[in-house]
Write an enzyme that holds these catalytic residues in place. Structure first.
Site, PDB file in Angstrom:
ATOM      1  CB  SER A 216      35.182 -28.102 -21.188  1.00  0.00           C
ATOM      2  OG  SER A 216      34.613 -28.211 -19.916  1.00  0.00           O
ATOM      3  CG  ASP A 299      33.680 -20.795 -18.429  1.00  0.00           C
ATOM      4  OD1 ASP A 299      32.966 -21.550 -17.737  1.00  0.00           O
ATOM      5  OD2 ASP A 299      34.381 -21.205 -19.372  1.00  0.00           O
ATOM      6  CG  HIS A 336      31.995 -24.072 -20.060  1.00  0.00           C
ATOM      7  ND1 HIS A 336      33.278 -23.786 -19.625  1.00  0.00           N
ATOM      8  CD2 HIS A 336      31.972 -25.411 -20.293  1.00  0.00           C
ATOM      9  CE1 HIS A 336      33.986 -24.910 -19.599  1.00  0.00           C
ATOM     10  NE2 HIS A 336      33.222 -25.903 -19.999  1.00  0.00           N
TER      11      HIS A 336
END
Ligand code: NAG
Length: 360
Positions: A216, A299, A336
């Site tokens: 991320s 995601d 995610h």
């Protein structure tokens, strides 16, 4: 009525007989009273404003910090306060907590996890043992986490365990301002610290392969780091991007809620976001190191589509041996953060790490 009459009686002690005068006087008194109440209104408002300013002052002073917090979320901790200095209690029994100083006055909290084949040997060992073991020839992976919380978050520990299980050392760092690390996060210092840690790991591992894993927000730090090192004449041994976004401005969260909140945030935080770019999409075209994209189809924060575009962009400058992408079916529900749960992950990473060895 009584109230209106009373001031007349006290006004000048005159005996008021004419109703006209009476009326007039009443009006005058009403005016006087009106003035008085206006006066008190302003006094009260003034006092209120002063109080408000007094209360707001510290908040206004904190405003840049609050905005920074809304961008990096570094002060959002897990509901439980973990003791970051005891990683063994958090399912990492072959891990030591350490603090490194990339520059004077800045201390970064880092966990060093050894390959899990050594877990028994590691029990009760001190930092000197851990430090020596870094030179055992096993690959080292620097884990750069996403926004919010610390290196103790469950999904981060999950990834560290996977990497350790395939025989790697892991250095899991909390950026400046996160966890027990000092300082404040900005794109520049996050990049600088990761570059510094890569060099530190290279030096202290006796030249073992040092790969970088960015999840991320960490994907942005990872590609910035790879590009910065290239500018310094160093080719990173490998970069793994999990749930990578295009760049901090053009991120397009998949779910409606996140897209909405992101749009609002972009409007409010224009200036602060202005100095935050993390241009993954540009960086992957510059990078010449082995690169692996990992992305879950479901995601909800970073779209698969963006990751695929970056993968294609990377393929246009490097061949498909050096650049790979593995996606995970949406039905698995990893979203995610959940890729660490996939039973195929250890083999995927091991395969990539071995390839980077062959290619170097
Ligand atoms: C320590 O960690 C290793 C590797 O994750 C695991 O196999 C082992 O069961 C753990 N031992 C204890 C006592 O928790």
């Amino acid at each position: 009525m009584r109230k209106r009459v009373r001031p007349t009686e006290h006004s000048d002690g005159e005996n008021v007989s004419s109703s006209f005068r009476m009326q007039k006087k009443t009006t005058v008194c009403q005016e006087k009273k009106g003035l008085a109440s206006k006066f008190w209104f302003w006094v009260k408002s003034g006092a209120f404003a002063l109080c408000a300013i007094f209360i707001m002052m510290p908040i206004l002073e904190e405003l840049p910090e609050i905005i920074r917090q809304r961008v990096y979320y570094h002060r959002i901790r897990a509901p439980f306060v973990f003791d970051l200095s005891h990683p063994a209690e958090l399912a990492l029994n072959h891990t030591i907590n350490m603090y490194l100083e990339p520059e004077e006055g800045i201390s970064l909290g880092i966990w060093h996890t050894v390959p899990d084949g050594k877990w028994k040997e590691a029990q009760g060992k001190d930092s000197a043992w851990y430090h020596r073991s870094l030179k055992d020839g096993s690959p080292v992976i620097i884990y750069l986490h996403g926004r919010t919380q610390t290196r103790a978050a469950k999904h981060r520990i999950g990834v560290v365990n996977v990497l350790s299980s395939i025989g790697c050392h892991v250095l899991s760092m909390d950026y400046r301002g996160y966890g027990d690390s000092t300082g404040k996060p900005t794109e520049e210092v996050l990049t600088k610290d990761a570059v510094w840690l890569q060099r530190w790991a290279k030096e202290h591992s006796g030249g073992s392969r040092v790969l970088i894993w960015g999840h991320s927000l960490g994907s942005g730090v990872a590609t910035n780091t790879a590009v910065r090192l290239m500018e310094q004449g160093v080719l990173v041994d490998g970069v793994i991007l999990e749930g990578a976004f295009k760049n901090a401005r053009g991120a397009e969260p998949q779910s409606y809620f996140y897209r909405y909140s992101w749009t609002i945030k972009r409007l409010i935080l224009r200036d602060e976001l202005g100095d935050m770019i993390f241009p993954n999409d540009e960086n992957v075209k510059k990078m010449r190191n082995p690169l692996l994209f990992l992305h879950s189809e479901d995601d909800h924060l970073t779209t698969l589509r963006n990751a695929e575009q970056m993968y294609q962009a990377a393929l246009s400058v490097q061949d498909d041996k050096r650049v790979r992408m593995v996606t995970f079916e949406g039905s698995l529900g990893y979203l995610h953060n959940g890729l660490y749960k996939d039973p195929r992950l250890p083999a995927i990473i091991k395969n990539f790490v071995v390839t980077t060895e062959e290619m170097s």
